[in-house]
Design a protein around this motif. Structure first.
Motif, PDB file in Angstrom:
ATOM      1  N   THR A   1       0.831  -1.200   0.000  1.00 27.67           N
ATOM      2  CA  THR A   1       0.000   0.000   0.000  1.00 27.67           C
ATOM      3  C   THR A   1       0.872   1.259   0.000  1.00 27.67           C
ATOM      4  O   THR A   1       1.896   1.302   0.682  1.00 27.67           O
ATOM      5  N   PRO A   2       0.466   2.297  -0.745  1.00 31.63           N
ATOM      6  CA  PRO A   2       1.241   3.552  -0.740  1.00 31.63           C
ATOM      7  C   PRO A   2       1.285   4.208   0.643  1.00 31.63           C
ATOM      8  O   PRO A   2       2.088   5.110   0.876  1.00 31.63           O
ATOM      9  N   ASP A   3       0.434   3.749   1.569  1.00 30.56           N
ATOM     10  CA  ASP A   3       0.472   4.289   2.941  1.00 30.56           C
ATOM     11  C   ASP A   3       1.744   3.890   3.685  1.00 30.56           C
ATOM     12  O   ASP A   3       2.084   4.497   4.693  1.00 30.56           O
ATOM     13  N   LEU A   4       2.410   2.847   3.205  1.00 33.73           N
ATOM     14  CA  LEU A   4       3.590   2.348   3.918  1.00 33.73           C
ATOM     15  C   LEU A   4       4.786   3.261   3.644  1.00 33.73           C
ATOM     16  O   LEU A   4       5.177   3.430   2.493  1.00 33.73           O
ATOM     17  N   PRO A   5       5.399   3.863   4.690  1.00 34.08           N
ATOM     18  CA  PRO A   5       6.577   4.714   4.447  1.00 34.08           C
ATOM     19  C   PRO A   5       7.703   3.895   3.793  1.00 34.08           C
ATOM     20  O   PRO A   5       7.904   2.733   4.136  1.00 34.08           O
ATOM     21  N   PHE A   6       8.440   4.535   2.871  1.00 34.55           N
ATOM     22  CA  PHE A   6       9.497   3.805   2.165  1.00 34.55           C
ATOM     23  C   PHE A   6      10.569   3.279   3.125  1.00 34.55           C
ATOM     24  O   PHE A   6      11.114   2.194   2.923  1.00 34.55           O
ATOM     25  N   GLU A   7      10.898   4.062   4.163  1.00 34.88           N
ATOM     26  CA  GLU A   7      11.942   3.630   5.105  1.00 34.88           C
ATOM     27  C   GLU A   7      11.533   2.327   5.794  1.00 34.88           C
ATOM     28  O   GLU A   7      12.359   1.446   6.027  1.00 34.88           O
ATOM     29  N   VAL A   8      10.256   2.235   6.143  1.00 34.25           N
ATOM     30  CA  VAL A   8       9.752   1.009   6.772  1.00 34.25           C
ATOM     31  C   VAL A   8       9.731  -0.122   5.745  1.00 34.25           C
ATOM     32  O   VAL A   8      10.149  -1.250   6.017  1.00 34.25           O
ATOM     33  N   GLY A   9       9.283   0.202   4.536  1.00 35.62           N
ATOM     34  CA  GLY A   9       9.247  -0.801   3.471  1.00 35.62           C
ATOM     35  C   GLY A   9      10.621  -1.395   3.225  1.00 35.62           C
ATOM     36  O   GLY A   9      10.763  -2.607   3.022  1.00 35.62           O
ATOM     37  N   ALA A  10      11.660  -0.541   3.252  1.00 35.07           N
ATOM     38  CA  ALA A  10      13.022  -1.051   3.022  1.00 35.07           C
ATOM     39  C   ALA A  10      13.354  -2.130   4.043  1.00 35.07           C
ATOM     40  O   ALA A  10      13.884  -3.188   3.690  1.00 35.07           O
ATOM     41  N   LEU A  11      13.015  -1.896   5.297  1.00 38.28           N
ATOM     42  CA  LEU A  11      13.348  -2.877   6.344  1.00 38.28           C
ATOM     43  C   LEU A  11      12.544  -4.167   6.176  1.00 38.28           C
ATOM     44  O   LEU A  11      12.999  -5.243   6.569  1.00 38.28           O
ATOM     45  N   LEU A  12      11.349  -4.050   5.596  1.00 33.17           N
ATOM     46  CA  LEU A  12      10.563  -5.266   5.352  1.00 33.17           C
ATOM     47  C   LEU A  12      11.209  -6.125   4.260  1.00 33.17           C
ATOM     48  O   LEU A  12      10.887  -7.303   4.110  1.00 33.17           O
ATOM     49  N   GLY A  13      12.135  -5.536   3.498  1.00 33.15           N
ATOM     50  CA  GLY A  13      12.802  -6.295   2.446  1.00 33.15           C
ATOM     51  C   GLY A  13      13.781  -7.327   2.967  1.00 33.15           C
ATOM     52  O   GLY A  13      14.065  -8.314   2.279  1.00 33.15           O
ATOM     53  N   CYS A  14      14.331  -7.111   4.164  1.00 29.42           N
ATOM     54  CA  CYS A  14      15.300  -8.098   4.668  1.00 29.42           C
ATOM     55  C   CYS A  14      15.207  -8.293   6.168  1.00 29.42           C
ATOM     56  O   CYS A  14      14.721  -9.307   6.639  1.00 29.42           O
ATOM     57  N   SER A  15      15.677  -7.304   6.968  1.00 27.80           N
ATOM     58  CA  SER A  15      15.894  -7.576   8.395  1.00 27.80           C
ATOM     59  C   SER A  15      14.606  -7.904   9.138  1.00 27.80           C
ATOM     60  O   SER A  15      14.565  -8.833   9.946  1.00 27.80           O
ATOM     61  N   VAL A  16      13.539  -7.167   8.886  1.00 27.63           N
ATOM     62  CA  VAL A  16      12.301  -7.394   9.643  1.00 27.63           C
ATOM     63  C   VAL A  16      11.649  -8.710   9.224  1.00 27.63           C
ATOM     64  O   VAL A  16      11.193  -9.499  10.067  1.00 27.63           O
ATOM     65  N   THR A  17      11.639  -8.983   7.921  1.00 27.75           N
ATOM     66  CA  THR A  17      11.074 -10.247   7.442  1.00 27.75           C
ATOM     67  C   THR A  17      11.876 -11.424   7.999  1.00 27.75           C
ATOM     68  O   THR A  17      11.305 -12.452   8.391  1.00 27.75           O
ATOM     69  N   THR A  18      13.202 -11.266   8.050  1.00 22.52           N
ATOM     70  CA  THR A  18      14.055 -12.320   8.607  1.00 22.52           C
ATOM     71  C   THR A  18      13.789 -12.518  10.098  1.00 22.52           C
ATOM     72  O   THR A  18      13.610 -13.646  10.565  1.00 22.52           O
ATOM     73  N   GLY A  19      13.752 -11.428  10.847  1.00 23.81           N
ATOM     74  CA  GLY A  19      13.623 -11.527  12.307  1.00 23.81           C
ATOM     75  C   GLY A  19      12.232 -11.949  12.758  1.00 23.81           C
ATOM     76  O   GLY A  19      12.075 -12.890  13.548  1.00 23.81           O
ATOM     77  N   VAL A  20      11.216 -11.273  12.268  1.00 25.87           N
ATOM     78  CA  VAL A  20       9.847 -11.628  12.668  1.00 25.87           C
ATOM     79  C   VAL A  20       9.499 -13.010  12.122  1.00 25.87           C
ATOM     80  O   VAL A  20       8.864 -13.825  12.805  1.00 25.87           O
ATOM     81  N   GLY A  21       9.977 -13.312  10.903  1.00 26.72           N
ATOM     82  CA  GLY A  21       9.743 -14.633  10.319  1.00 26.72           C
ATOM     83  C   GLY A  21      10.409 -15.741  11.125  1.00 26.72           C
ATOM     84  O   GLY A  21       9.861 -16.846  11.248  1.00 26.72           O
ATOM     85  N   ALA A  22      11.600 -15.466  11.682  1.00 22.26           N
ATOM     86  CA  ALA A  22      12.278 -16.480  12.511  1.00 22.26           C
ATOM     87  C   ALA A  22      11.382 -16.893  13.675  1.00 22.26           C
ATOM     88  O   ALA A  22      11.360 -18.060  14.075  1.00 22.26           O
ATOM     89  N   VAL A  23      10.640 -15.935  14.211  1.00 22.22           N
ATOM     90  CA  VAL A  23       9.756 -16.197  15.358  1.00 22.22           C
ATOM     91  C   VAL A  23       8.464 -16.879  14.908  1.00 22.22           C
ATOM     92  O   VAL A  23       8.073 -17.914  15.454  1.00 22.22           O
ATOM     93  N   LEU A  24       7.792 -16.279  13.904  1.00 27.12           N
ATOM     94  CA  LEU A  24       6.451 -16.743  13.529  1.00 27.12           C
ATOM     95  C   LEU A  24       6.502 -17.968  12.616  1.00 27.12           C
ATOM     96  O   LEU A  24       5.676 -18.876  12.751  1.00 27.12           O
TER      97      LEU A  24
END
Ligand SMILES: [Zn+2]
Ligand SMILES: [Zn+2]
Length: 363
Positions: free
Chosen positions: A151-174
């Motif tokens: 969604t265009p509502d998502l800030p680009f800075e946050v979107g960038a982190l969803l590309g690697c570190s956040v997906t990796t970290g939250v995914g490791a848990v869930l």
């Protein structure tokens, strides 16, 4: 356009490069924000061999600016998060819904799917996209499957982190550990992935979350993100997790150091699980007591990219951020122009500060 390149004999540079229009199945994306990740540092440090010149960067978000022939799922103007593990969508693991184990991707060879690159330098020589992306540039050309519409509502800075570190970290848990509410967990290393694991544990309802790091600044942030205990491993041994806190159901290693990894199985409770979310240097080894694992029913799980299917997990994480359940923006430290990438990599090497976001001139 300007890009940050790595040449094995010559380190990190900002140089002017050219980019081709997207060919069949490819899209061009104007990069609006890109994160500086440990995997970029592994290349610069020489931990992971890269014998060809690369445009660094693999954690980015932006806007689709052109689409190639045969592209059906994206259009010019779409906001996208880039996934560095562009799945082939055809191999056995893709067919089984395990895109993070895709055996047909060329991303790990640092090329586009047909083995080429859209980047050339001033002399017309090819420069290769790190992990098939090369987000340390104003524009990239990537496979359609690597660009996840958000969604265009998502800030680009946050979107960038969803590309690697956040997906990796939250995914490791869930996804990898499938942590259950009420569980206890230790997180070793509070960089972008480790702090994302803390966020994921809080989201999953873990009631004891122990964060360990050498930096009091990062431990303080871990507390504000949901850590219930902190251990500064420069001052206190991790044995305190077993001796004073009774051990943990889950341990997450988010640094990638063999000497840390081998100390973690003894801290697990019976039936506990160690998740390896940090990437070691290629060829590293460590010593594990197999009797303890067998006798105590403990397990060790490898975790690449948070066992995530980006097309499913990235929009889900974006929704969690936008609903206030996953405050990813708190992981962002400084924002710098793209041209300061070398300084940002130095900071990461020294363990200073939170996630750095780089912004290209044209963003
Ligand atoms: Zn990364
Ligand atoms: Zn595949």
């Amino acid at each position: 356009m300007k890009a940050v390149t790595y040449r094995a004999d010559d380190g990190v540079h900002v140089e002017n490069i050219d980019i081709a229009a997207p060919g069949r199945g490819l899209v061009a994306v104007d990069i609006k924000a890109t994160g500086v990740c440990h995997s970029d540092l592994h290349i610069v440090n020489g931990d992971w061999p890269a014998d060809r010149p690369l445009v660094l960067g693999h954690e980015g978000a932006g806007v689709v600016s052109a689409v190639g022939e045969g592209v059906t799922e994206l259009a010019v103007g779409d906001h996208v998060v880039l996934s560095w593990f562009a799945p082939c969508r055809r191999c056995r693991n893709c067919a089984a819904g395990r895109a993070w184990l895709c055996s047909g991707t060329t991303a790990l060879d640092n090329t586009l799917p047909v083995g080429d690159t859209a980047f050339t330098d001033g002399q017309g020589k090819q420069i290769w996209p790190y992990l098939g992306l090369g987000t340390f540039s104003s524009r990239v050309v990537v496979p359609e499957s690597a660009a996840i519409r958000v969604t265009p509502d998502l800030p680009f800075e946050v979107g960038a982190l969803l590309g690697c570190s956040v997906t990796t970290g939250v995914g490791a848990v869930l996804n990898t550990a499938r942590v259950e509410p009420g569980g206890s967990a230790l997180v070793v290393g509070c960089g972008g992935v480790g702090l994302s694991i803390v966020l994921g544990l809080h989201l999953a309802g873990a009631t004891t979350i122990i964060a360990a790091d050498l930096s009091d600044e990062k431990l303080e942030l871990a507390r504000t993100l949901g850590a219930t205990h902190t251990v500064n491993t420069g001052k206190t041994s991790l044995d305190t997790v077993r001796d004073d806190l009774g051990g943990v159901d889950y341990a997450f290693e988010a640094v990638g150091r063999p000497e840390l990894i081998e100390g973690l199985p003894p801290l697990l409770r019976t039936g506990g699980c160690l998740v390896l979310a940090g990437m070691t240097a290629v060829g590293a080894s460590c010593t594990i007591d197999p009797f303890d694992l067998a006798d105590q029913g403990k397990s060790i799980l490898g975790c690449n990219y948070g066992s995530s299917v980006a097309a499913v997990d990235v929009p889900r994480l974006a929704d969690l951020y936008l609903s206030g359940r996953l405050p990813v923006d708190r992981l962002i430290g400084t924002t710098r122009p793209l041209t300061e990438a070398a300084a940002a990599l130095d900071q990461l090497r020294e363990g200073i500060g939170l996630r750095t976001i780089l912004i290209p001139d044209s963003a």
